[in-house]
Design an enzyme around this catalytic site. Structure first.
Site, PDB file in Angstrom:
ATOM      1  N   HIS A   1     -12.908  -2.395 -12.294  1.00 43.32           N
ATOM      2  CA  HIS A   1     -11.786  -2.489 -11.087  1.00 43.32           C
ATOM      3  C   HIS A   1     -11.629  -4.002 -11.344  1.00 43.32           C
ATOM      4  CE1 HIS A   1     -12.330  -2.269  -7.067  1.00 43.32           C
ATOM      5  NE2 HIS A   1     -10.976  -3.006  -7.125  1.00 43.32           N
TER       6      HIS A   1
ATOM      7  N   TYR B   1     -14.253  -0.611  -1.538  1.00 39.94           N
ATOM      8  CA  TYR B   1     -13.826  -0.059  -1.149  1.00 39.94           C
ATOM      9  C   TYR B   1     -15.212   0.280   0.341  1.00 39.94           C
ATOM     10  CZ  TYR B   1      -9.935  -0.777  -3.645  1.00 39.94           C
ATOM     11  OH  TYR B   1      -9.158  -1.179  -4.819  1.00 39.94           O
TER      12      TYR B   1
HETATM   13  P1  NDP Z   1      -0.147  -2.076   0.455  1.00 41.15           P
HETATM   14  O1  NDP Z   1       0.929  -2.932  -0.448  1.00 41.15           O
HETATM   15  O2  NDP Z   1      -0.323  -0.411   0.008  1.00 41.15           O
HETATM   16  O3  NDP Z   1       0.049  -2.653   1.969  1.00 41.15           O
HETATM   17  C1  NDP Z   1      -1.099  -2.049   3.089  1.00 41.15           C
HETATM   18  C2  NDP Z   1      -0.513  -2.415   4.197  1.00 41.15           C
HETATM   19  O4  NDP Z   1       1.142  -1.781   4.267  1.00 41.15           O
HETATM   20  C3  NDP Z   1      -1.040  -1.191   5.056  1.00 41.15           C
HETATM   21  O5  NDP Z   1      -1.598  -2.641   6.259  1.00 41.15           O
HETATM   22  C4  NDP Z   1      -0.608  -0.101   5.447  1.00 41.15           C
HETATM   23  O6  NDP Z   1      -0.081  -0.556   6.722  1.00 41.15           O
HETATM   24  C5  NDP Z   1       1.192  -0.891   5.937  1.00 41.15           C
HETATM   25  N1  NDP Z   1       1.582   0.300   4.834  1.00 41.15           N
HETATM   26  C6  NDP Z   1       1.559   1.469   4.447  1.00 41.15           C
HETATM   27  N2  NDP Z   1       3.128   2.123   4.295  1.00 41.15           N
HETATM   28  C7  NDP Z   1       3.750   1.244   5.022  1.00 41.15           C
HETATM   29  C8  NDP Z   1       5.126   1.700   5.953  1.00 41.15           C
HETATM   30  N3  NDP Z   1       5.749   2.645   4.909  1.00 41.15           N
HETATM   31  N4  NDP Z   1       5.637   0.851   6.700  1.00 41.15           N
HETATM   32  C9  NDP Z   1       5.102  -0.207   6.942  1.00 41.15           C
HETATM   33  N5  NDP Z   1       3.884  -0.022   6.919  1.00 41.15           N
HETATM   34  C10 NDP Z   1       3.652  -0.089   5.844  1.00 41.15           C
HETATM   35  O7  NDP Z   1      -1.639  -3.171  -0.456  1.00 41.15           O
HETATM   36  P2  NDP Z   1      -2.982  -2.957  -0.832  1.00 41.15           P
HETATM   37  O8  NDP Z   1      -3.650  -3.934  -0.855  1.00 41.15           O
HETATM   38  O9  NDP Z   1      -3.859  -1.425   0.230  1.00 41.15           O
HETATM   39  O10 NDP Z   1      -2.831  -1.490  -1.511  1.00 41.15           O
HETATM   40  C11 NDP Z   1      -2.743   0.041  -2.479  1.00 41.15           C
HETATM   41  C12 NDP Z   1      -4.258  -0.066  -2.996  1.00 41.15           C
HETATM   42  O11 NDP Z   1      -3.825  -0.141  -4.122  1.00 41.15           O
HETATM   43  C13 NDP Z   1      -5.384   0.125  -2.320  1.00 41.15           C
HETATM   44  O12 NDP Z   1      -5.197   1.086  -1.068  1.00 41.15           O
HETATM   45  C14 NDP Z   1      -6.040  -0.354  -3.097  1.00 41.15           C
HETATM   46  O13 NDP Z   1      -6.613   1.563  -3.068  1.00 41.15           O
HETATM   47  C15 NDP Z   1      -5.642   0.126  -4.244  1.00 41.15           C
HETATM   48  N6  NDP Z   1      -6.056  -1.889  -4.906  1.00 41.15           N
HETATM   49  C16 NDP Z   1      -6.669  -2.041  -5.791  1.00 41.15           C
HETATM   50  C17 NDP Z   1      -7.242  -3.092  -6.443  1.00 41.15           C
HETATM   51  C18 NDP Z   1      -7.321  -3.510  -7.457  1.00 41.15           C
HETATM   52  O14 NDP Z   1      -8.213  -5.036  -8.216  1.00 41.15           O
HETATM   53  N7  NDP Z   1      -7.155  -2.799  -8.157  1.00 41.15           N
HETATM   54  C19 NDP Z   1      -6.354  -5.056  -5.207  1.00 41.15           C
HETATM   55  C20 NDP Z   1      -6.095  -4.044  -4.290  1.00 41.15           C
HETATM   56  C21 NDP Z   1      -5.132  -2.897  -3.875  1.00 41.15           C
HETATM   57  P3  NDP Z   1      -1.528   1.207   7.848  1.00 41.15           P
HETATM   58  O15 NDP Z   1      -2.771   1.235   6.843  1.00 41.15           O
HETATM   59  O16 NDP Z   1      -1.821   0.482   9.034  1.00 41.15           O
HETATM   60  O17 NDP Z   1      -0.959   1.803   7.828  1.00 41.15           O
END
Ligand code: NDP
Length: 277
Positions: A111, A53
C-alpha cells in the site's frame, strides 16, 4: 473500453472500480454491492480494494459483489506496510482471500512504503505467487527513487504496477514517474482520479463538460485515460455516478480540449515530491 496489458500478460480494462470508504457502514452495504455490480456490468471489471478499507469491510463487500462471477473480474488488494514482512504478508494475503471469498488475487500491492525492508516484502510476494495465492504483485505510492530501490531487489519484470495519486489537480507524476514507469512497462494505476470528487466543481471543467453534453466526471476520467499505460479506478457508490464514470471509456479528447485543460490545470514544470493521500 481500452485495455492495458500488464507485464505478466494479464489484460485489464483501463477503467476500474475503487472501494475506499466501502464496507464501513452496514446500512450502505447493499447500495455499495449494487454499485460495484453495475460497474462490472458496464465493463469496469477491475476492482481495487485493500485490507485497510473498512478494516477488511471493503473486501467483504467486494466478495459479495463478485460472488458467482469471479472469472469476469480482476481483483486487486493491498497489504498494510506493517504487515508486509516475510510471514506477515503471507498471513495478510490469506485473510484478504478469505474476506473476498476467492482463492487467488489477480494483483497484490504494497500500500505504501513502511519500515520493513523491501527485499523481505518482495520475497513474500514471490512466495505468494509461487504458491498460487496471487498472480502478480506491485506497489503503491512509490516515487521514482523508491522504484529504483525496488528494481535492485526485485526479479526483472516482477513488479507490474504502481498505484499513485493522479488527477487533473495533481499532475506531478507526468514529469518523471509516468514516463519512467511507462518505459519499463509498469502500469500506473491512477487513484483518486476525480480528486475525491473535489475537482468536479471546477468551473472550466464543468463548462467544457456541459459543452459536450457529458458529466464533469466523464471528462475528468477521459483525461486521465489519455495515456496508454494508465488505469483509472474511480470510486462511486451512487448508480448515476457509476454510469457517468463508465462513459469515460468511450471518450477521446481533442487537442483544443486538452489545451484548455492544460491552461486550467497546468502540467508540472519541474520535478515535485510525489503527492499522496
Ligand atoms: P475518487 O477520485 O474516485 O472520488 C470518489 C468520490 O467522488 C466519491 O465521493 C464519489 O461519490 C464521487 N464520485 C464518483 N463518481 C462521481 C461522478 N460521476 N460524479 C460526481 N461524483 C462522483 O476518490 P477515491 O479516493 O475514492 O479514489 C478512488 C480509489 O482509488 C479508492 O476508492 C481506492 O480504491 C483507491 N485509492 C488508493 C489509494 C492508495 O494509497 N493506493 C489512496 C486513495 C484511493 P459516491 O461514492 O457518493 O458515488
Amino acid at each position: 473500453m481500452r485495455f492495458v496489458t500488464l507485464r505478466n500478460g494479464a489484460r485489464v480494462p483501463a477503467l476500474g472500480l475503487g472501494t475506499w470508504v466501502m464496507g464501513e457502514r452496514r446500512g450502505s452495504r447493499s447500495a455499495e454491492i449494487k454499485a460495484l455490480q453495475l460497474g462490472i456490468d458496464l465493463g469496469m471489471t477491475l476492482i481495487d480494494t485493500a485490507e485497510m478499507y473498512g478494516e477488511g469491510g471493503a473486501e467483504e463487500v467486494v466478495g459479495e459483489a463478485i460472488a458467482g462471477r469471479r472469472d469476469t473480474v480482476f481483483v486487486v488488494s493491498k497489504v498494510y506496510p506493517h504487515n508486509a514482512s516475510r510471514d506477515g504478508a503471507v498471513a495478510a494475503c490469506e485473510r484478504s482471500l478469505r474476506r473476498l471469498r476467492i482463492d487467488t488475487l489477480d494483483l497484490y500491492l504494497l500500500h505504501w512504503r513502511g519500515s520493513i525492508p523491501l527485499a523481505e516484502t518482495v520475497e513474500a510476494f514471490e512466495k505468494l505467487k509461487a504458491d498460487g495465492k496471487i498472480r502478480a504483485w506491485g506497489v503503491s505510492n512509490f516515487d521514482p527513487a523508491d522504484m529504483t530501490e525496488l528494481s535492485m531487489v526485485a526479479p526483472e519484470g516482477a513488479c507490474v504496477a504502481n498505484q499513485v495519486l493522479y488527477h487533473l489537480g495533481s499532475r506531478g507524476i507526468e514529469w518523471d514517474l509516468l514516463p519512467e514507469t511507462g518505459a519499463q512497462g509498469i502500469a500506473v494505476m491512477a487513484y483518486s482520479p476525480l480528486g475525491q470528487g473535489r475537482i468536479l466543481s471546477d468551473p472550466v471543467l464543468k463548462a467544457m463538460a456541459a459543452n459536450r453534453g457529458i458529466a464533469a466526471a466523464t471528462l475528468a476520467l477521459g483525461w486521465v485515460l489519455r495515456h496508454d499505460n494508465v488505469i483509472a479506478i474511480p470510486k462511486a457508490a451512487k448508480l448515476d455516478h457509476v454510469r457517468a464514470n463508465a462513459a469515460a471509456a468511450d471518450l477521446t479528447l481533442d487537442a483544443a480540449e486538452l489545451a484548455a485543460l492544460d491552461e486550467a490545470f497546468p502540467p508540472p514544470g519541474r520535478a515535485t515530491p510525489l503527492e499522496m493521500i
